[in-house]
Scaffold this active site. Structure first.
Site, PDB file in Angstrom:
ATOM      1  CB  CYS A   3    -164.563 -28.614  14.282  1.00  0.00           C
ATOM      2  SG  CYS A   3    -165.265 -28.435  12.628  1.00  0.00           S
ATOM      3  CG  ASN A   6    -163.713 -26.252   7.776  1.00  0.00           C
ATOM      4  OD1 ASN A   6    -163.222 -25.882   6.729  1.00  0.00           O
ATOM      5  ND2 ASN A   6    -164.228 -25.383   8.641  1.00  0.00           N
ATOM      6  CB  CYS A   8    -170.921 -29.565  12.097  1.00  0.00           C
ATOM      7  SG  CYS A   8    -171.610 -30.896  11.100  1.00  0.00           S
ATOM      8  NE  ARG A   9    -167.540 -30.034  16.246  1.00  0.00           N
ATOM      9  CZ  ARG A   9    -166.701 -30.927  16.741  1.00  0.00           C
ATOM     10  NH1 ARG A   9    -166.538 -30.988  18.054  1.00  0.00           N
ATOM     11  NH2 ARG A   9    -166.044 -31.741  15.955  1.00  0.00           N
ATOM     12  CB  SER A  10    -164.593 -24.976  12.513  1.00  0.00           C
ATOM     13  OG  SER A  10    -164.583 -25.830  11.407  1.00  0.00           O
ATOM     14  CG  ASP A 114    -169.039 -34.129  15.777  1.00  0.00           C
ATOM     15  OD1 ASP A 114    -169.892 -33.528  15.082  1.00  0.00           O
ATOM     16  OD2 ASP A 114    -168.205 -34.923  15.319  1.00  0.00           O
TER      17      ASP A 114
HETATM   18  P1  4NP Z   1    -167.596 -30.963  12.572  1.00  0.00           P
HETATM   19  O1  4NP Z   1    -168.588 -32.216  12.467  1.00  0.00           O
HETATM   20  O2  4NP Z   1    -166.280 -31.518  13.051  1.00  0.00           O
HETATM   21  O3  4NP Z   1    -168.251 -30.100  13.573  1.00  0.00           O
HETATM   22  O4  4NP Z   1    -167.525 -30.377  11.183  1.00  0.00           O
HETATM   23  C1  4NP Z   1    -168.286 -33.350  11.713  1.00  0.00           C
HETATM   24  C2  4NP Z   1    -168.539 -33.377  10.373  1.00  0.00           C
HETATM   25  C3  4NP Z   1    -168.258 -34.513   9.634  1.00  0.00           C
HETATM   26  C4  4NP Z   1    -167.698 -35.605  10.248  1.00  0.00           C
HETATM   27  C5  4NP Z   1    -167.439 -35.580  11.593  1.00  0.00           C
HETATM   28  C6  4NP Z   1    -167.720 -34.446  12.331  1.00  0.00           C
HETATM   29  N1  4NP Z   1    -167.411 -36.765   9.483  1.00  0.00           N
HETATM   30  O5  4NP Z   1    -167.059 -37.777  10.105  1.00  0.00           O
HETATM   31  O6  4NP Z   1    -167.519 -36.741   8.254  1.00  0.00           O
END
Ligand code: 4NP
Length: 144
Positions: A3, A6, A8-10, A114
């Site tokens: 994602c 790294n 939240c989702r992955s 997201d």
């Molecule tokens: P992820 O979510 O891609 O599912 O891990 C996010 C976590 C942090 C950020 C964006 C998306 N960020 O902008 O820091």
């Protein structure tokens, strides 16, 4: 499992896939990474840790890392959560063989949204990822 951050989702996808693979005695190497570098070394978002724990999966020990070109050598399949991830991972591909490893986790180009800005999304995101992972395991034909 890839994602953006790294966190939240992955990590959810990694934890869920590890859980399903263990259940089915599949000897798979499973990992996750983000296309961005902001959260390298960080634990998963507390909201992801919480929803995973609710369903009996512990992802608290995972740490963020950034996707790198050598991941194309280390893994046979690379699942991305959304089309931004898809584009960013493909940008690192060196060959057609690299490119052919990359696909969205869900069917029909459906993204895993997201959840970073919306606490209420974590549970639906967990379920989407679980469905995607279950479909992958079922499609292998290796299920015992
Ligand atoms: P992820 O979510 O891609 O599912 O891990 C996010 C976590 C942090 C950020 C964006 C998306 N960020 O902008 O820091």
């Amino acid at each position: 499992m890839v994602c953006l951050g790294n966190i939240c989702r992955s990590p959810l996808a990694e934890g869920i896939m590890r859980h399903l693979a263990a259940e089915k005695h599949l000897d798979w190497t499973i990992d996750s990474a983000g296309t961005g570098s902001w959260h390298v070394g960080d634990p998963p978002d507390a909201r992801s840790v919480r929803v995973a724990r609710k369903y009996g999966i512990d992802i608290s020990g995972l740490r963020g890392r950034q996707f790198q070109t050598t991941d194309f050598d280390a893994f046979d399949r690379i699942f991305v959560m959304d089309l931004d991830n898809y584009r960013d991972v493909l940008r690192k591909a060196r060959t057609e063989a690299d490119r052919s490893k990359v696909q969205l986790l869900l069917e029909r180009q459906q993204p895993v949204p997201d959840p970073w800005y919306d606490d209420a999304l974590f549970e639906p995101v967990f379920k989407l990822i679980l469905n995607g992972c279950e479909r992958i395991v079922a499609a292998t034909g290796l299920s015992k």
